[in-house]
Design a protein around this motif. Structure first.
Motif, PDB file in Angstrom:
ATOM      1  N   ALA A 155       0.847  -1.192   0.000  1.00 37.34           N
ATOM      2  CA  ALA A 155       0.000   0.000   0.000  1.00 37.34           C
ATOM      3  C   ALA A 155       0.885   1.245   0.000  1.00 37.34           C
ATOM      4  O   ALA A 155       1.967   1.238   0.592  1.00 37.34           O
ATOM      5  N   CYS A 156       0.430   2.287  -0.662  1.00 34.11           N
ATOM      6  CA  CYS A 156       1.174   3.548  -0.711  1.00 34.11           C
ATOM      7  C   CYS A 156       1.292   4.125   0.711  1.00 34.11           C
ATOM      8  O   CYS A 156       0.282   4.299   1.384  1.00 34.11           O
ATOM      9  N   PRO A 157       2.506   4.410   1.181  1.00 30.12           N
ATOM     10  CA  PRO A 157       2.642   4.930   2.544  1.00 30.12           C
ATOM     11  C   PRO A 157       2.112   6.373   2.679  1.00 30.12           C
ATOM     12  O   PRO A 157       1.897   6.842   3.789  1.00 30.12           O
ATOM     13  N   GLN A 158       1.894   7.050   1.546  1.00 30.74           N
ATOM     14  CA  GLN A 158       1.392   8.429   1.612  1.00 30.74           C
ATOM     15  C   GLN A 158      -0.133   8.468   1.724  1.00 30.74           C
ATOM     16  O   GLN A 158      -0.676   9.132   2.591  1.00 30.74           O
ATOM     17  N   CYS A 159      -0.835   7.731   0.812  1.00 30.84           N
ATOM     18  CA  CYS A 159      -2.291   7.864   0.781  1.00 30.84           C
ATOM     19  C   CYS A 159      -3.007   6.558   1.112  1.00 30.84           C
ATOM     20  O   CYS A 159      -4.228   6.531   1.209  1.00 30.84           O
ATOM     21  N   GLY A 160      -2.259   5.466   1.263  1.00 27.20           N
ATOM     22  CA  GLY A 160      -2.895   4.204   1.646  1.00 27.20           C
ATOM     23  C   GLY A 160      -3.469   3.414   0.486  1.00 27.20           C
ATOM     24  O   GLY A 160      -3.939   2.286   0.663  1.00 27.20           O
ATOM     25  N   GLN A 180       5.544   2.977  -7.374  1.00 28.84           N
ATOM     26  CA  GLN A 180       4.836   4.235  -7.587  1.00 28.84           C
ATOM     27  C   GLN A 180       3.350   4.022  -7.340  1.00 28.84           C
ATOM     28  O   GLN A 180       2.790   2.977  -7.698  1.00 28.84           O
ATOM     29  N   CYS A 181       2.729   5.032  -6.716  1.00 27.89           N
ATOM     30  CA  CYS A 181       1.294   4.962  -6.429  1.00 27.89           C
ATOM     31  C   CYS A 181       0.528   5.461  -7.651  1.00 27.89           C
ATOM     32  O   CYS A 181       0.844   6.499  -8.214  1.00 27.89           O
ATOM     33  N   ARG A 182      -0.480   4.677  -8.069  1.00 25.44           N
ATOM     34  CA  ARG A 182      -1.262   5.082  -9.238  1.00 25.44           C
ATOM     35  C   ARG A 182      -2.276   6.163  -8.880  1.00 25.44           C
ATOM     36  O   ARG A 182      -2.785   6.848  -9.754  1.00 25.44           O
ATOM     37  N   ASP A 183      -2.607   6.280  -7.594  1.00 23.76           N
ATOM     38  CA  ASP A 183      -3.614   7.266  -7.207  1.00 23.76           C
ATOM     39  C   ASP A 183      -3.012   8.639  -6.918  1.00 23.76           C
ATOM     40  O   ASP A 183      -3.448   9.629  -7.466  1.00 23.76           O
ATOM     41  N   CYS A 184      -1.963   8.679  -6.043  1.00 26.10           N
ATOM     42  CA  CYS A 184      -1.399  10.002  -5.734  1.00 26.10           C
ATOM     43  C   CYS A 184      -0.114  10.258  -6.519  1.00 26.10           C
ATOM     44  O   CYS A 184       0.496  11.314  -6.368  1.00 26.10           O
ATOM     45  N   SER A 185       0.304   9.278  -7.338  1.00 25.52           N
ATOM     46  CA  SER A 185       1.475   9.399  -8.220  1.00 25.52           C
ATOM     47  C   SER A 185       2.825   9.450  -7.496  1.00 25.52           C
ATOM     48  O   SER A 185       3.853   9.560  -8.137  1.00 25.52           O
TER      49      SER A 185
HETATM   50 ZN   LIG Z   1      -0.538   7.183  -2.909  1.00 21.09          ZN
END
Ligand SMILES: [Zn+2]
Lengths: 194, 252
Positions: A155-160, A180-185
């Motif tokens: 899971a993205c550590p920034q936005c989950g 890389q996170c696909r949601d918050c980039s």
């Molecule tokens: Zn993210």
């Protein structure tokens, strides 16, 4: 104080109970005994100051590198185990352990390197996993019995978000991969399970 | 039964293998096709240099001549190095390094898995650490084989020609001298010949999927374990050993 029985290998063959209950290896049982020994507690808390040089939010104990302390007639014996074979931080960790103990007047000190049982990310404590996440590094998944399987997407550590993609299995250090996170980039490091 | 000399020679051979390949991979630092790959190659090189240190450290304990790990790494000349020839070949282009890495990773996996069961506790402990890293190495190099082999006409051509250039060097991975055979019988060293089918299973389907042709087994070269090397090892050692040769005893 919790005590952990050390399995008797000679008994394991004949006693059917051992085929059903997963055993703690003898070395790990001894490590845990040392970690919960009241006489050594002050040394364990003293050594909390020794951090991973590359991930300073983790102590080397939380990382599972600092395994055991043993008070002997000839001084204090500190047992550490390397993470990845080529990890350049091990030398620094050893020096930092010596410096902290020396400053507290603990002498003489021997630092021993133990290779087996091999370090695994499963030894990283739950608290340390949370520290990693807050630091921006996705904590490792638990190891799988299918040793060849690729790591699951962290899971993205920034936005989950769990919509993340692997950019490289080899990140800024040997122990991390790059995602890389696909949601918050946001690009981020993830701790590889080992 | 085995003797300490055989165990020392064997451990030193594994140390040389790791150091020479680690040095070759490290030559890609700042030359890889893109940044992430540069970092990946540096990581893999470090893993190999790390395992070289563990093998050299153990060899130093066994050494009758009392040399330490640095003396073993920096103060032996070509003819005393015992690494396999495939590991010393120049890095070539990215296709060549990728082909070598894939063929070697596919060997390292079953070899280290077998070495984990060695009756020698220290060799088993080193293998227990290294095998986990080799799983990551193999996955990376397999992905590259698929990407380059089934990529553009140019990447396919380069990878196919790299495989043909290197194939004859792979056979040496499955050969063992008399001393090593003694260690196999003592349960200390894995039987290299028996590893070939595992290697095949890790290599052949990937080459097929990557639309590459497995080169025929028409030629082979060996000699590394006897200290008979290609002309390339001397150049590698010249760079690797320069500081200790010019400034003996130098420390960082
Ligand atoms: Zn993210």
């Amino acid at each position: 104080m919790v005590s952990f029985p050390i399995p008797n290998p000679e008994k394991m063959g004949s006693d059917p109970i051992y085929s059903r209950i997963p055993l703690v290896e003898a070395e790990l049982a001894a490590d845990r005994a040392s970690q919960s020994d009241p006489a050594l507690a002050w040394l364990w808390s003293l050594l909390e100051q020794v951090r991973d040089p590359e991930i300073p939010v983790l102590s080397v104990r939380e990382l599972g590198v600092l395994r055991a302390l043993e008070s002997t007639a000839s001084g204090l014996r500190v047992m550490i185990t390397p993470t990845w074979s080529g990890c350049p931080a091990m030398h620094t960790i050893e020096q930092d352990i010596r410096a902290v103990l020396e400053a507290a007047g603990v002498a003489p000190v021997t630092v021993s390197m133990r290779l087996a049982p091999a370090w695994t990310t499963d030894w990283i404590t739950p608290g340390a996993r949370e520290s990693l996440r807050r630091y921006g590094v996705a904590p490792p998944a638990m190891t799988s019995p299918d040793a060849g399987a690729a790591d699951p997407a962290p899971a993205c550590p920034q936005c989950g978000s769990t919509a993340t993609r692997c950019i490289s299995e080899f990140g800024s250090t040997a122990c991390k991969s790059l995602w890389q996170c696909r949601d918050c980039s946001e690009p981020f490091d993830a701790f590889k399970r080992l | 039964m085995h003797d300490t000399q055989a165990l020392f020679d064997y451990t030193l051979g594994l140390a040389d293998d790791s150091l020479v390949l680690g040095q070759r991979i490290s030559e890609w630092c700042s030359h890889a096709p893109f940044l992430e790959e540069d970092v990946a190659l540096a990581n893999v090189a470090l893993d190999y240099i790390g395992r070289a240190r563990m093998f050299f450290g153990y060899a130093a304990e066994l050494d009758g001549a009392g040399r330490d790990e640095d003396a073993l790494a920096y103060l032996r000349d070509c003819r005393q190095y015992r690494n396999l020839l495939i590991l010393e070949l120049p890095r070539g282009d990215f296709a060549f390094s990728t082909a070598r890495q894939f063929l070697v990773d596919a060997f390292q996996l079953p070899f280290l898995e077998a070495l984990c069961a060695s009756r020698d506790p220290q060799l088993a402990a080193i293998a227990g650490k290294a095998v986990k890293e080799s799983r990551y190495h193999y996955r990376r190099s397999r992905d590259w084989i698929l990407r380059l082999g089934d990529g553009t006409a140019e990447s396919h051509r380069r990878l196919q020609s790299a495989l043909e250039e290197i194939w004859g060097y792979t056979h040496e991975m499955f050969r063992a001298g008399a001393a090593e055979q003694g260690l196999v019988e003592a349960g200390i060293a894995p039987d290299r010949i028996a590893l070939r089918s595992r290697w095949d299973a890790l290599v052949t389907p990937v080459l097929e999927e990557a639309t590459l042709t497995r080169p025929p087994d028409t030629w082979s070269v060996d000699g590394g374990r006897d200290g008979i090397h290609t002309e390339h090892l001397g150049h590698l050692l010249a760079e690797l050993q320069f500081l200790q040769r010019s400034y003996p005893g130098l420390q960082w």
